[in-house]
Design a protein around this motif. Structure first.
Motif, mmCIF file in Angstrom:
data_model
loop_
_atom_site.group_PDB
_atom_site.id
_atom_site.type_symbol
_atom_site.label_atom_id
_atom_site.label_comp_id
_atom_site.label_asym_id
_atom_site.label_seq_id
_atom_site.Cartn_x
_atom_site.Cartn_y
_atom_site.Cartn_z
ATOM 1 N N ALA A 11 0.838 -1.200 0.000
ATOM 2 C CA ALA A 11 0.000 0.000 0.000
ATOM 3 C C ALA A 11 0.871 1.249 0.000
ATOM 4 N N LEU A 12 1.922 1.274 0.830
ATOM 5 C CA LEU A 12 2.770 2.455 0.891
ATOM 6 C C LEU A 12 3.522 2.644 -0.421
ATOM 7 N N LEU A 13 3.997 1.530 -1.014
ATOM 8 C CA LEU A 13 4.659 1.621 -2.312
ATOM 9 C C LEU A 13 3.708 2.195 -3.360
ATOM 10 N N ALA A 14 2.443 1.744 -3.307
ATOM 11 C CA ALA A 14 1.462 2.228 -4.282
ATOM 12 C C ALA A 14 1.298 3.733 -4.152
ATOM 13 N N VAL A 15 1.176 4.229 -2.898
ATOM 14 C CA VAL A 15 0.988 5.665 -2.699
ATOM 15 C C VAL A 15 2.205 6.438 -3.206
ATOM 16 N N VAL A 16 3.415 5.946 -2.846
ATOM 17 C CA VAL A 16 4.640 6.625 -3.282
ATOM 18 C C VAL A 16 4.715 6.634 -4.806
ATOM 19 N N ALA A 17 4.378 5.507 -5.440
ATOM 20 C CA ALA A 17 4.442 5.418 -6.900
ATOM 21 C C ALA A 17 3.441 6.356 -7.551
ATOM 22 N N ILE A 18 2.216 6.390 -7.002
ATOM 23 C CA ILE A 18 1.186 7.254 -7.585
ATOM 24 C C ILE A 18 1.607 8.712 -7.495
ATOM 25 N N VAL A 19 2.012 9.138 -6.278
ATOM 26 C CA VAL A 19 2.370 10.545 -6.093
ATOM 27 C C VAL A 19 3.604 10.893 -6.923
ATOM 28 N N GLY A 20 4.586 9.985 -6.947
ATOM 29 C CA GLY A 20 5.786 10.232 -7.739
ATOM 30 C C GLY A 20 5.472 10.364 -9.217
ATOM 31 N N ALA A 21 4.632 9.454 -9.731
ATOM 32 C CA ALA A 21 4.276 9.505 -11.149
ATOM 33 C C ALA A 21 3.558 10.799 -11.483
ATOM 34 N N VAL A 22 2.662 11.225 -10.570
ATOM 35 C CA VAL A 22 1.917 12.455 -10.815
ATOM 36 C C VAL A 22 2.849 13.658 -10.830
ATOM 37 N N LEU A 23 3.783 13.706 -9.874
ATOM 38 C CA LEU A 23 4.695 14.847 -9.816
ATOM 39 C C LEU A 23 5.568 14.895 -11.072
ATOM 40 N N LEU A 24 6.065 13.726 -11.523
ATOM 41 C CA LEU A 24 6.872 13.693 -12.750
ATOM 42 C C LEU A 24 6.036 14.157 -13.937
ATOM 43 N N ALA A 25 4.795 13.628 -14.035
ATOM 44 C CA ALA A 25 3.933 14.003 -15.154
ATOM 45 C C ALA A 25 3.654 15.499 -15.121
ATOM 46 N N MET A 26 3.449 16.026 -13.897
ATOM 47 C CA MET A 26 3.129 17.451 -13.796
ATOM 48 C C MET A 26 4.273 18.310 -14.305
ATOM 49 N N SER A 27 5.501 17.963 -13.920
ATOM 50 C CA SER A 27 6.614 18.805 -14.360
ATOM 51 C C SER A 27 6.835 18.626 -15.861
ATOM 52 N N ALA A 28 6.575 17.412 -16.391
ATOM 53 C CA ALA A 28 6.751 17.203 -17.827
ATOM 54 C C ALA A 28 5.667 17.911 -18.627
ATOM 55 N N LEU A 29 4.482 18.042 -18.025
ATOM 56 C CA LEU A 29 3.346 18.608 -18.760
ATOM 57 C C LEU A 29 3.211 20.111 -18.570
ATOM 58 N N SER A 30 4.203 20.752 -17.926
ATOM 59 C CA SER A 30 3.978 22.149 -17.541
ATOM 60 C C SER A 30 3.677 23.032 -18.753
ATOM 61 N N ASP A 31 4.238 22.682 -19.939
ATOM 62 C CA ASP A 31 3.922 23.499 -21.118
ATOM 63 C C ASP A 31 2.492 23.248 -21.597
ATOM 64 N N GLU A 32 2.097 21.974 -21.623
ATOM 65 C CA GLU A 32 0.760 21.626 -22.107
ATOM 66 C C GLU A 32 -0.316 22.088 -21.143
ATOM 67 N N ALA A 33 -0.003 22.082 -19.829
ATOM 68 C CA ALA A 33 -1.022 22.412 -18.842
ATOM 69 C C ALA A 33 -1.078 23.904 -18.559
ATOM 70 N N ALA A 34 -0.175 24.670 -19.156
ATOM 71 C CA ALA A 34 -0.154 26.115 -18.878
ATOM 72 C C ALA A 34 -1.452 26.754 -19.356
ATOM 73 N N PHE A 35 -1.967 27.668 -18.535
ATOM 74 C CA PHE A 35 -3.213 28.352 -18.873
ATOM 75 C C PHE A 35 -2.956 29.445 -19.904
ATOM 76 N N PHE A 36 -1.725 29.967 -19.938
ATOM 77 C CA PHE A 36 -1.426 31.066 -20.863
ATOM 78 C C PHE A 36 0.047 31.023 -21.270
ATOM 79 N N TYR A 37 0.374 31.768 -22.314
ATOM 80 C CA TYR A 37 1.760 31.979 -22.697
ATOM 81 C C TYR A 37 2.308 33.166 -21.912
ATOM 82 N N ALA A 38 3.539 33.048 -21.414
ATOM 83 C CA ALA A 38 4.211 34.210 -20.827
ATOM 84 C C ALA A 38 4.892 34.970 -21.962
ATOM 85 N N PRO A 39 5.132 36.267 -21.791
ATOM 86 C CA PRO A 39 5.793 37.030 -22.863
ATOM 87 C C PRO A 39 7.095 36.383 -23.335
ATOM 88 N N ALA A 40 7.828 35.736 -22.419
ATOM 89 C CA ALA A 40 9.082 35.094 -22.827
ATOM 90 C C ALA A 40 8.847 33.937 -23.799
#
Lengths: 142, 241
Positions: A11-40
């Motif tokens: 159970a603990l491994l499952a939680v760690v894996a789920i949260v870890g996978a989500v955090l990795l996906a979130m940082s990888a998806l930051s361009d796709e998930a962005a609500f707007f373009y920044a001027p840069a």
């Protein structure tokens, strides 16, 4: 290992894996998930397609055009700036040195034409007396 | 069928829960209402948002409890899967409904605040969308737990779903930090607050009160569920006799 400990490890491994996978996906998806373009990021943004541009309204940049309904201002993120034009009613919280998200299109030549403005509020909350002491918040050019 | 060990614990639980429920419900309600009154009459308006800042006294506790509710549901699910303790499954089921209600309150108050502040009722930004997903995940859990109970399931599938749902919690937490979103970053973290103390203080009362109320509702629902299980067991015994 007793079955109970086995289940606990699982159970603990499952939680760690789920949260870890989500955090990795979130940082990888930051361009796709962005609500707007920044001027840069404006250079990589598509031209003439409905997108959003977000940043701070540059101080002293809001100008009202002669037709009375169009305003021009600059959006900045500290690294780059984009000139924006907008005709219509601005939200109450739209002001210089404050966050804004403009919905519209980038036009050839580097500008942005907005058909809707959203004010972006920041995380600071304070009464007017405190705000007055900290900084003078400019209201938009009338 | 429930062993002596399993029956003994709900009994001990009930002897604590019975006197605790009214304390939590009435105490929580009093704290929450005092916080609302103070937030409406005893605090200054915000320099930018004006009076609409007062929504935070309901919105922020609702958001915390919507997320905290799922955290406790997931912990109860793990306890159930690891120790097979029936009371933990009862607790997880009892948490889901108030959790969904608080997530819904968070979405509704946020939308009402967004209209005058941002100029929109709703936008599909990272924070708003992930919170809406958590609300739907609560509803899915409620449906799943009911379906499992109706088919005399052992509650293992809802418990697994409760663990899987924790995937949304880091998304909600970090969406405003890692992604460009319309929603602002966190005002209150463990170490600091960017809300002026004169505006902040009633939040302690509404957040504390809403948490007690949440606990009271969970105990009420757990007691009702235990009573139902007991009644059903008695019916089965009568039918068998």
């Amino acid at each position: 290992m007793s079955p109970k400990r086995q289940r606990m490890t699982l159970a603990l491994l499952a939680v760690v894996a789920i949260v870890g996978a989500v955090l990795l996906a979130m940082s990888a998806l930051s361009d796709e998930a962005a609500f707007f373009y920044a001027p840069a990021d404006a250079a990589s943004a598509p031209v003439d397609k409905p997108v959003r541009l977000g940043g701070m309204v540059a101080p002293g940049s809001v100008k009202r055009m002669a037709d009375g309904v169009t305003i021009a201002f600059t959006v900045t993120d500290g690294k780059a700036t984009v000139p924006v034009r907008f005709s219509g009613i601005v939200p109450d919280l739209f002001r210089e040195n404050s966050g804004v998200v403009a919905e519209g299109k980038f036009v050839a030549g580097g500008g942005f034409v907005a058909d809707n403005l959203l004010a972006k509020h920041d995380e600071r909350y304070m009464p007017p007396q405190v705000a007055g002491k900290m900084h003078k918040s400019e209201s938009i050019a009338q | 069928m429930p062993s002596i060990h399993a029956l003994a614990n709900p009994r001990r639980f009930l002897s604590i829960a019975r006197p605790l429920t009214p304390l939590l419900v009435w105490g929580g309600l009093a704290l929450f209402l005092f916080g609302c009154w103070a937030g409406l009459t005893r605090t200054p308006a915000d320099y930018l948002q004006g009076e609409s800042v007062r929504i935070l006294y309901v919105h922020v506790p609702a958001a915390w409890l919507g997320m905290g509710g799922w955290s406790s549901l997931a912990i109860a699910s793990i306890v159930y899967l690891v120790w097979r303790h029936p009371l933990a499954a009862v607790a997880a089921r009892a948490i889901a409904l108030p959790g969904a209600v608080f997530a819904g309150i968070c979405l509704a108050t946020g939308s009402i605040w967004g209209r005058p502040t941002w100029g929109t009722w709703w936008q599909w930004d990272g924070r708003l969308t992930s919170m809406l997903l958590l609300f739907f995940v609560y509803l899915a859990y409620l449906a799943l737990a009911r379906a499992d109970a109706e088919r005399d399931g052992d509650g293992r599938i809802p418990a697994l779903f409760g663990i899987a749902g924790t995937a949304l919690l880091p998304v909600i937490r970090y969406s405003v930090l890692w992604w460009y979103t319309l929603h602002q970053g966190p005002s209150i973290t463990l170490t600091k607050s960017t809300i002026d103390p004169s505006i902040l203080w009633p939040l302690g009362f509404t957040a504390g009160g809403a948490s007690l109320l949440f606990g009271g509702i969970v105990l009420m629902r757990m007691r009702a569920d235990l009573a139902r299980i007991k009644a059903e067991a008695r019916m089965r015994r009568r039918a068998a006799a």
